[in-house]
Write a protein that holds these residues in place. Structure first.
Motif, PDB file in Angstrom:
ATOM      1  N   ALA A  50      46.625  32.390  37.607  1.00 54.75           N
ATOM      2  CA  ALA A  50      46.434  31.463  38.711  1.00 54.75           C
ATOM      3  C   ALA A  50      45.053  31.614  39.353  1.00 54.75           C
ATOM      4  O   ALA A  50      44.574  30.688  40.008  1.00 54.75           O
ATOM      5  CB  ALA A  50      47.512  31.674  39.769  1.00 54.75           C
ATOM      6  N   PHE A 109      44.040  28.000  39.095  1.00 54.00           N
ATOM      7  CA  PHE A 109      45.501  27.877  39.061  1.00 54.00           C
ATOM      8  C   PHE A 109      45.967  28.008  37.628  1.00 54.00           C
ATOM      9  O   PHE A 109      45.197  27.793  36.684  1.00 54.00           O
ATOM     10  CB  PHE A 109      45.988  26.561  39.684  1.00 54.00           C
ATOM     11  N   ALA A 110      47.230  28.409  37.463  1.00 57.23           N
ATOM     12  CA  ALA A 110      47.785  28.576  36.122  1.00 57.23           C
ATOM     13  C   ALA A 110      47.960  27.188  35.504  1.00 57.23           C
ATOM     14  O   ALA A 110      48.791  26.395  35.940  1.00 57.23           O
ATOM     15  CB  ALA A 110      49.123  29.300  36.185  1.00 57.23           C
ATOM     16  N   VAL A 141      45.792  36.105  44.547  1.00 59.92           N
ATOM     17  CA  VAL A 141      46.391  34.768  44.503  1.00 59.92           C
ATOM     18  C   VAL A 141      47.072  34.468  45.833  1.00 59.92           C
ATOM     19  O   VAL A 141      47.665  35.353  46.458  1.00 59.92           O
ATOM     20  CB  VAL A 141      47.432  34.694  43.353  1.00 59.92           C
ATOM     21  N   VAL A 143      49.632  31.134  47.332  1.00 63.83           N
ATOM     22  CA  VAL A 143      50.271  29.860  46.990  1.00 63.83           C
ATOM     23  C   VAL A 143      50.852  29.141  48.207  1.00 63.83           C
ATOM     24  O   VAL A 143      51.212  27.965  48.121  1.00 63.83           O
ATOM     25  CB  VAL A 143      51.391  30.056  45.940  1.00 63.83           C
ATOM     26  N   ASN A 363      46.217  28.499  45.111  1.00 60.94           N
ATOM     27  CA  ASN A 363      46.176  28.677  43.650  1.00 60.94           C
ATOM     28  C   ASN A 363      47.356  27.978  42.986  1.00 60.94           C
ATOM     29  O   ASN A 363      48.203  28.607  42.343  1.00 60.94           O
ATOM     30  CB  ASN A 363      46.165  30.166  43.302  1.00 60.94           C
ATOM     31  N   THR A 364      47.410  26.667  43.164  1.00 60.06           N
ATOM     32  CA  THR A 364      48.482  25.844  42.612  1.00 60.06           C
ATOM     33  C   THR A 364      47.891  24.555  42.059  1.00 60.06           C
ATOM     34  O   THR A 364      46.713  24.244  42.287  1.00 60.06           O
ATOM     35  CB  THR A 364      49.521  25.506  43.694  1.00 60.06           C
ATOM     36  N   TYR A 701      56.489  28.224  42.956  1.00 63.51           N
ATOM     37  CA  TYR A 701      55.534  29.192  42.408  1.00 63.51           C
ATOM     38  C   TYR A 701      55.928  30.588  42.859  1.00 63.51           C
ATOM     39  O   TYR A 701      56.348  30.776  44.007  1.00 63.51           O
ATOM     40  CB  TYR A 701      54.114  28.908  42.902  1.00 63.51           C
ATOM     41  N   GLY A 705      51.426  33.016  41.344  1.00 64.88           N
ATOM     42  CA  GLY A 705      50.956  31.666  41.070  1.00 64.88           C
ATOM     43  C   GLY A 705      51.511  31.078  39.794  1.00 64.88           C
ATOM     44  O   GLY A 705      50.965  30.100  39.276  1.00 64.88           O
ATOM     45  N   GLN A 706      52.603  31.631  39.289  1.00 62.32           N
ATOM     46  CA  GLN A 706      53.234  31.079  38.093  1.00 62.32           C
ATOM     47  C   GLN A 706      54.285  30.050  38.502  1.00 62.32           C
ATOM     48  O   GLN A 706      55.118  30.311  39.380  1.00 62.32           O
ATOM     49  CB  GLN A 706      53.877  32.186  37.270  1.00 62.32           C
TER      50      GLN A 706
END
Length: 793
Positions: A50, A109-110, A141, A143, A363-364, A701, A705-706
């Motif tokens: 992320a 971001f991822a 990270v 979110v 971080n999205t 998330y 950040g996954q």
């Protein structure tokens, strides 16, 4: 539909959509159906992190893989500018950060695109992506939008301290502060409008072809706004003349806002096609659509509503943290500001209101318009708080609404938030009709009796207003308010020498029935058979410039452009008929496809005869140009403001937390209705999406950040059996803004429904002391809310 079977007047008739036979028989042409000679296929390597620095990228193994044509990284595409943010809402100054076509130096971001493989087929390209070796240096990270602004939070972009994209406000802060300080009753709440993933049936993609001899591109893309994409890609990303790109939108399998924007695949397919000299095709898989394409909503809001013990609302104060993701998408800043903040007072006359919005980087994935775009968030906020206020003072929620509605004689109405004035409204009529249909008084008796037997029924009311037809240059085009350009719409109408009618429009359908409704308007106004009207769209080479289809603007703006072009055709036909009949042009009457001399209906010429004369052109009035061909560019004086009341009834099982949606009534007012079948269909679809937010859907998330809700196994899109039959009705309050008196219906169901359901859930749970809970009302969340309320008591 033949002349013999055609109704006397088509406008107002429930005619089946002419678009559907092709689509439901599998004969449509979607992006992935298109195959070009020599076409290659693209696959994107996306960051698993992320937030990370890119230390190195080794593409040698991928390049050596059999069937691979080329491999590129962001360093190869530095000649391209980052993707543009068109709508900066006035307060975004030097902290604009938009995505590069491929990431350079750092990912945020991822799902951020890192490398591009071009191969002979998509499977080879996918295999080759796995051979690319990237060395990352992971970074901290964040979110959560509110946490991202706190001291010490991970920083995404150097030019945006505390990750704040913008600070925006509307209303009168001093008045709101004073109203809340002086109020008899103040209710405070935190409301979270969770992140959603649009989930169109067809994912996004692009196909690009480059003609070396002319330097011209053709781009097929899943876009709701092909003309806008042509402008953004040429003028802002490639720096080439707009005339060097043709953009075509084939059939689009659902948009919901996600397909409005300028995406990296549009640019990299064009760039790669020019580089390798072959067409390049890219189509997302579902996982990519969930990870990279824009999401919607994601607000954290602290709100205070103030009033008197007898039910008058006197003040509203709102602070919202709007998560905009890692970068700014095309119109992202406009959603939580102009389209949300300016309409937070809803259908109510609130004398003192103020809203402060912080747009925030996290971080999205990017967040932008999703069906309703800001107005569902605003409507949810005010309707939940009106219910909270009613419960606090012990007053019936329907009566609180009646007491505070903007009255019909107050229109046009300025809500004090810097919005254009509401054009028209009769809110109590819609509420009364919905209450009558649902049987409000009888339900309250049934509810009381059911509670004695351990059954918990709840009823939720949602009275909404929305802003549609976002277009007026004098407002949305103002630098500092919108995106520096008006969103007018265009239409050309041509009558061929055989009398057949061809309409080209800058609007386009992706489920709205544009071809059908526009044909109904034209057939009625010209008095020609419905089947003689052809509607052309979706190709920048063959249609006048238009801003596309979103924001329930197709009919009110695009349809009015068609209507005005038809009016010009009729005026020219009257002048030519006068010449043909040797009559005074001022004495001519156009009626039912004929032009006749006033008082002498037998002295007439048909439209077909006039069109033929205009086409052969050997005998025209002095100064008249040949052919019946007119174009209009319609810039409305105001937006339109549809409204209505939706009511939901639920039953909640307190032991399991399961919510059963038992009835749903929708009474909407979208002005004059062209096709009630299409309106009902739009309302149905919108309700389904709002109910889904209330009960099922949420993008999640984790702290790294996954996206843990990144597949259809994890993201709960409702199935048909999870929804009851929708009971729809309407009131009709014509808009004074346009000559047809139409408003908009495409987003109304979504704007109204989430809070209707959540208000019903809270009503059902009120015996347990539950006053509020966040969406979605999943069994787990409901069960926890009951236990928390019991513990607190």
């Amino acid at each position: 539909m033949t002349a013999e079977t055609m109704p006397t007047r088509l406008v107002g008739q429930a005619i089946k959509r002419r678009e559907d036979p092709q689509l439901i028989t599998g004969q449509g042409s979607f992006l992935d159906d298109i195959k070009l000679p020599g076409m290659t296929h693209a696959c994107v390597l996306r960051s698993p992190y992320a937030h990370a620095k890119i230390k190195s990228i080794d593409t040698s193994k991928a390049k050596a893989h059999p069937g691979v044509v080329a491999v590129f990284t962001g360093e190869d595409m530095l000649d391209l500018n980052p993707l543009p943010c068109a709508w900066q809402a006035g307060r975004v100054k030097n902290n604009v950060n938009t995505p590069r076509v491929l990431a350079v130096g750092e990912v945020h971001f991822a799902g951020d695109p890192v490398a591009l493989v071009i191969a002979e087929d998509r499977y080879i390209a996918r295999d080759a992506c796995d051979l690319i070796e990237v060395e990352y240096e992971p970074l901290p990270v964040v979110v959560d939008a509110k946490k991202a602004t706190e001291p010490g939070a991970p920083q995404l972009h150097e030019n945006a301290p505390n990750n704040i994209v913008m600070e925006w406000d509307a209303g009168d802060k001093a008045k709101a502060d004073a109203a809340i300080a002086a109020a008899e009753v103040v209710v405070r709440e935190q409301i979270i409008n969770q992140r959603l993933i649009p989930t169109p049936m067809e994912t996004r993609g692009a196909i690009a072809r480059y003609e070396q001899a002319t330097g011209e591109f053709t781009l097929w893309t899943t876009s709701q706004a092909p003309h806008v994409m042509r402008l953004l890609l040429t003028a802002f990303v490639f720096g080439i003349p707009e005339t060097k790109l043709r953009v075509i939108s084939p059939n689009v399998g659902g948009g919901f806002g996600q397909k409005i924007f300028c995406y990296n695949d549009m640019a990299f397919t064009m760039w790669a096609a020019r580089k390798i000299g072959r067409p390049v095709k890219f189509v997302e898989d579902r996982s990519e659509n969930y990870k990279y394409s824009t999401h919607g909503r994601d607000h954290i809001t602290d709100v205070e509503i103030a009033g008197t013990r007898d039910g008058a609302i006197t003040g509203l104060r709102v602070t919202t943290y709007a998560n905009l993701g890692a970068y700014l998408s095309t119109i992202a800043p406009g959603i939580p500001t102009t389209l949300y903040g300016r309409i937070i007072t809803g259908v109510y006359r609130i004398p003192a209101a103020y809203v402060k919005v912080y747009g925030v980087y996290t971080n999205t994935a990017m967040v932008d318009a999703y069906r309703g775009a800001g107005r569902p968030e605003a409507s949810y906020l005010i309707e939940r708080m009106v219910d909270r206020f009613a419960a606090e003072i012990g007053m019936d929620p329907a009566e609180v609404r009646r007491k505070n509605f903007i009255p019909p004689d107050a229109f046009p109405y300025d809500n004090g938030m810097g919005l254009l004035p509401y054009d028209s409204g009769n809110y109590e009529a819609a509420l009364n009709k919905a209450l009558d249909i649902i049987g409000y008084a009888n339900f309250r008796k049934e509810q009381e009796e059911a509670r004695k037997h351990g059954r918990y029924l709840g009823l939720g009311i949602s009275s909404y207003v929305e802003i549609c037809g976002v277009a007026p240059s004098k407002w949305i085009g103002l630098p500092g308010e919108g995106w520096g350009a008006g969103l007018w719409e265009s239409a050309n109408v041509r009558i061929h020498l055989t009398g057949k009618v061809v309409v080209t429009t800058g609007s386009l359908p992706h489920g709205q029935g544009v071809e059908t409704t526009f044909a109904q308007i034209v057939a009625d106004e010209l008095g020609v058979p419905y089947d003689d009207v052809v509607i052309e769209h979706s190709d920048t080479a063959g249609t006048p410039f238009g801003y596309g289809t979103y924001g329930s603007r197709s009919l009110a703006v695009g349809g009015t452009a068609v209507y005005r072009s038809v009016a010009k055709i009729k005026e020219k036909a009257k002048k030519l008929a006068a010449h043909m009949l040797e009559a005074n042009p001022d004495d001519m009457v156009y009626e039912n496809g004929r032009v006749y001399v006033k008082g002498s209906p037998d002295r007439a010429k048909t439209l077909a005869e006039i069109a033929l004369q205009a086409s052969v052109a050997y005998d025209l009035p002095e100064g008249m140009e040949p052919f019946l061909d007119e174009t209009s560019y319609y810039d409305p004086p105001n937006c339109t403001f549809p409204f209505g009341t939706h009511i939901a009834i639920v039953e909640v099982d307190p032991d399991t937390g399961i919510v059963d949606l038992k009835r749903y009534v929708a009474v909407d007012d979208c002005g004059n209705v062209i096709n009630p079948l299409i309106v009902d269909g739009q309302i149905h679809g919108g309700i389904a999406q709002g109910v889904a937010q209330a009960l099922y859907e949420r993008a999640v998330y984790d702290e790294n950040g996954q996206l843990v809700s990144g597949t259809l196994m994890d993201y709960a899109v409702p199935a048909a059996h999870m929804l009851p039959p929708f009971e729809t009705d309407r009131t009709v309050t014509p808009s004074p803004v346009n000559p047809m008196g139409v408003k908009g219906a495409g987003e109304a169901g979504t704007i109204a429904s989430a809070q209707a359901v959540m208000n019903a859930v809270i009503d059902a749970l009120s015996p347990f002391g539950v006053k509020h809970m966040q969406m979605p009302a999943t069994p787990e969340n409901v069960w926890k809310a009951i236990r928390a309320a019991q513990t607190a008591s």
